[in-house]
Scaffold this motif. Structure first.
Motif, PDB file in Angstrom:
ATOM      1  N   PHE A   1      44.782  31.717  22.624  1.00  0.00           N
ATOM      2  CA  PHE A   1      45.637  32.876  22.902  1.00  0.00           C
ATOM      3  C   PHE A   1      46.295  32.669  24.263  1.00  0.00           C
ATOM      4  N   ASP A   2      47.600  32.846  24.313  1.00  0.00           N
ATOM      5  CA  ASP A   2      48.357  32.699  25.557  1.00  0.00           C
ATOM      6  C   ASP A   2      48.802  34.055  26.098  1.00  0.00           C
ATOM      7  N   ASP A   3      49.036  34.086  27.408  1.00  0.00           N
ATOM      8  CA  ASP A   3      49.781  35.153  28.100  1.00  0.00           C
ATOM      9  C   ASP A   3      48.963  36.369  28.507  1.00  0.00           C
ATOM     10  N   GLY A   4      47.664  36.398  28.215  1.00  0.00           N
ATOM     11  CA  GLY A   4      46.849  37.521  28.636  1.00  0.00           C
ATOM     12  C   GLY A   4      46.289  37.302  30.034  1.00  0.00           C
ATOM     13  N   PRO A   5      45.332  38.135  30.450  1.00  0.00           N
ATOM     14  CA  PRO A   5      44.718  39.166  29.615  1.00  0.00           C
ATOM     15  C   PRO A   5      45.581  40.424  29.533  1.00  0.00           C
ATOM     16  N   ASP A   6      45.387  41.143  28.423  1.00  0.00           N
ATOM     17  CA  ASP A   6      46.140  42.363  28.174  1.00  0.00           C
ATOM     18  C   ASP A   6      45.147  43.503  27.923  1.00  0.00           C
ATOM     19  N   PRO A   7      45.347  44.665  28.562  1.00  0.00           N
ATOM     20  CA  PRO A   7      44.339  45.734  28.451  1.00  0.00           C
ATOM     21  C   PRO A   7      44.182  46.306  27.054  1.00  0.00           C
ATOM     22  N   VAL A   8      45.176  46.126  26.195  1.00  0.00           N
ATOM     23  CA  VAL A   8      45.056  46.624  24.821  1.00  0.00           C
ATOM     24  C   VAL A   8      44.613  45.508  23.875  1.00  0.00           C
ATOM     25  N   LEU A   9      45.348  44.406  23.888  1.00  0.00           N
ATOM     26  CA  LEU A   9      45.115  43.370  22.884  1.00  0.00           C
ATOM     27  C   LEU A   9      43.850  42.555  23.131  1.00  0.00           C
TER      28      LEU A   9
ATOM     29  N   PHE B   1      41.289  31.281  25.866  1.00  0.00           N
ATOM     30  CA  PHE B   1      42.330  32.188  26.353  1.00  0.00           C
ATOM     31  C   PHE B   1      43.059  31.530  27.521  1.00  0.00           C
ATOM     32  N   PHE B   2      44.333  31.206  27.308  1.00  0.00           N
ATOM     33  CA  PHE B   2      45.166  30.669  28.388  1.00  0.00           C
ATOM     34  C   PHE B   2      45.725  31.863  29.161  1.00  0.00           C
ATOM     35  N   CYS B   3      45.107  32.132  30.296  1.00  0.00           N
ATOM     36  CA  CYS B   3      45.413  33.355  31.043  1.00  0.00           C
ATOM     37  C   CYS B   3      46.417  33.098  32.166  1.00  0.00           C
ATOM     38  N   VAL B   4      47.172  34.135  32.474  1.00  0.00           N
ATOM     39  CA  VAL B   4      48.146  34.102  33.567  1.00  0.00           C
ATOM     40  C   VAL B   4      47.455  34.640  34.825  1.00  0.00           C
ATOM     41  N   GLY B   5      47.573  33.901  35.925  1.00  0.00           N
ATOM     42  CA  GLY B   5      46.843  34.249  37.135  1.00  0.00           C
ATOM     43  C   GLY B   5      47.096  35.672  37.612  1.00  0.00           C
ATOM     44  N   GLU B   6      48.356  36.085  37.680  1.00  0.00           N
ATOM     45  CA  GLU B   6      48.631  37.421  38.229  1.00  0.00           C
ATOM     46  C   GLU B   6      48.122  38.528  37.301  1.00  0.00           C
ATOM     47  N   LYS B   7      48.119  38.299  35.989  1.00  0.00           N
ATOM     48  CA  LYS B   7      47.542  39.284  35.071  1.00  0.00           C
ATOM     49  C   LYS B   7      46.029  39.338  35.229  1.00  0.00           C
ATOM     50  N   ALA B   8      45.427  38.188  35.469  1.00  0.00           N
ATOM     51  CA  ALA B   8      43.973  38.143  35.670  1.00  0.00           C
ATOM     52  C   ALA B   8      43.577  38.947  36.905  1.00  0.00           C
TER      53      ALA B   8
ATOM     54  N   ARG C   1      45.136  41.486  38.023  1.00  0.00           N
ATOM     55  CA  ARG C   1      45.317  42.907  37.694  1.00  0.00           C
ATOM     56  C   ARG C   1      44.187  43.435  36.809  1.00  0.00           C
ATOM     57  N   HIS C   2      43.596  42.545  36.003  1.00  0.00           N
ATOM     58  CA  HIS C   2      42.579  42.967  35.036  1.00  0.00           C
ATOM     59  C   HIS C   2      41.346  42.070  35.133  1.00  0.00           C
ATOM     60  N   PRO C   3      40.689  42.067  36.265  1.00  0.00           N
ATOM     61  CA  PRO C   3      39.546  41.148  36.426  1.00  0.00           C
ATOM     62  C   PRO C   3      38.419  41.431  35.440  1.00  0.00           C
TER      63      PRO C   3
ATOM     64  N   ALA D   1      46.564  29.866  40.070  1.00  0.00           N
ATOM     65  CA  ALA D   1      45.912  30.356  38.845  1.00  0.00           C
ATOM     66  C   ALA D   1      44.512  29.774  38.710  1.00  0.00           C
ATOM     67  N   GLN D   2      44.385  28.487  39.036  1.00  0.00           N
ATOM     68  CA  GLN D   2      43.077  27.844  38.913  1.00  0.00           C
ATOM     69  C   GLN D   2      42.063  28.523  39.834  1.00  0.00           C
ATOM     70  N   GLN D   3      42.494  28.821  41.059  1.00  0.00           N
ATOM     71  CA  GLN D   3      41.594  29.487  42.010  1.00  0.00           C
ATOM     72  C   GLN D   3      41.235  30.897  41.536  1.00  0.00           C
ATOM     73  N   THR D   4      42.235  31.632  41.083  1.00  0.00           N
ATOM     74  CA  THR D   4      42.002  32.996  40.595  1.00  0.00           C
ATOM     75  C   THR D   4      41.031  33.011  39.425  1.00  0.00           C
ATOM     76  N   LEU D   5      41.299  32.182  38.424  1.00  0.00           N
ATOM     77  CA  LEU D   5      40.490  32.207  37.201  1.00  0.00           C
ATOM     78  C   LEU D   5      39.075  31.702  37.468  1.00  0.00           C
ATOM     79  N   THR D   6      38.955  30.703  38.335  1.00  0.00           N
ATOM     80  CA  THR D   6      37.624  30.192  38.674  1.00  0.00           C
ATOM     81  C   THR D   6      36.811  31.259  39.402  1.00  0.00           C
ATOM     82  N   ALA D   7      37.469  31.951  40.329  1.00  0.00           N
ATOM     83  CA  ALA D   7      36.758  32.976  41.101  1.00  0.00           C
ATOM     84  C   ALA D   7      36.340  34.142  40.210  1.00  0.00           C
ATOM     85  N   LEU D   8      37.227  34.568  39.321  1.00  0.00           N
ATOM     86  CA  LEU D   8      36.924  35.739  38.490  1.00  0.00           C
ATOM     87  C   LEU D   8      35.947  35.422  37.363  1.00  0.00           C
ATOM     88  N   ALA D   9      36.078  34.233  36.781  1.00  0.00           N
ATOM     89  CA  ALA D   9      35.247  33.889  35.623  1.00  0.00           C
ATOM     90  C   ALA D   9      33.959  33.191  36.023  1.00  0.00           C
ATOM     91  N   GLY D  10      33.943  32.587  37.210  1.00  0.00           N
ATOM     92  CA  GLY D  10      32.762  31.821  37.596  1.00  0.00           C
ATOM     93  C   GLY D  10      32.644  30.529  36.820  1.00  0.00           C
TER      94      GLY D  10
END
Ligand code: ZN
Length: 261
Positions: free
Chosen positions: A74-82, A99-106, A108-110, A149-158
């Protein structure tokens, strides 16, 4: 000589790509005579940059080995509804996904990133801002998009993303060394539903399952998806039957780490 200097050639192709993406081809037509000597090469390079499933501008995984499984992405998330809805659907079917996530969306929705991780799915890098001019960016900007994005996703997801997919699948030759520096592999897809542009769920589903086979990498979206004639996300009528059909055909639905090893 332009043809002997790959960087100059690329800059020309890059300019053409950027113009194609940002301004429309009509704006660059007057410029073409000035670059007539390299026009064919420019066109080839621009085509390479705009070819999501080609390996002309760097290694590109389009499918996995035939081991009785397909990978769902899945691309372009995370999305609060989908995204929460997808997680429930996957859980109900015993399926996994990437899930291929976008850093700025991540950012917004950690909580959604943690929810994806806690459900056992993989979180991968889809750039920081999902700029549609990605393929026209210089290497410093490409590197910033990937790194942030790599830094954001690594920090949020562990957990560290292992795979990268460019916005709209458009790349340039600067990307491969940036990915190598982060230990990232580039992954596109073998089948996509075109669920961001097609409002007819039956057609989206057919593109994915008509010739589905083990090793396939399937592409859907949990952001910016199309809506059907009732205004509901197309995905609602696509994902459950997709998972059921995969099961009927004996295909496990897994994430990319499981498919690609
Ligand atoms: Zn995207």
């Amino acid at each position: 000589m332009i043809a002997r200097d790959p960087r100059r050639v690329f800059h020309l192709a890059n300019a053409a790509t950027g113009a194609l993406l940002g301004c429309g081809i009509s704006h660059i037509l007057p410029l073409l005579p000035a670059a007539a000597g390299a026009a064919g090469l420019q066109a080839a390079l621009a085509a390479a940059c705009l070819c999501p499933r080609c390996a002309w501008v760097g290694a590109n995984v389009t499918r996995g080995p035939a081991r009785g499984a397909v990978a769902l992405t899945f691309d372009d998330g995370p999305d609060p509804v989908l995204t929460p809805w997808i997680l429930k659907a996957l859980d109900a079917a015993g399926a996994q996904a990437s899930f291929f996530c976008v850093g700025e969306k991540a950012r917004r929705h950690p909580g959604l990133i943690r929810a994806i991780r806690d459900a056992g799915h993989s979180i991968e890098n889809h750039s920081d801002r999902h700029r549609y001019s990605f393929a026209a960016l210089p290497q410093t900007a490409i590197a910033r998009e990937v790194r942030t994005a790599q830094q954001t996703l690594t920090a949020l997801a562990g957990q560290v993303p292992l795979f990268f997919r460019a916005p709209a699948g458009f790349r340039n030759p600067w990307l491969a060394p940036v990915l190598a520096a982060h230990g990232l592999r580039y992954v596109s897809w073998s089948r996509r539903g075109l669920d961001t542009i097609d409002p007819r769920p039956e057609r989206v589903l057919r593109r994915l399952v008509a010739a589905i086979q083990e090793g396939d990498i399937l592409l859907l979206h949990d952001g910016a998806g199309a809506r059907d004639h009732k205004g509901a996300p197309v995905l609602y009528a696509v994902l459950p039957p997709l998972l059921a059909i995969a099961r009927e055909r004996g295909l496990a639905v897994v994430g990319l780490p499981a498919l690609l090893g």
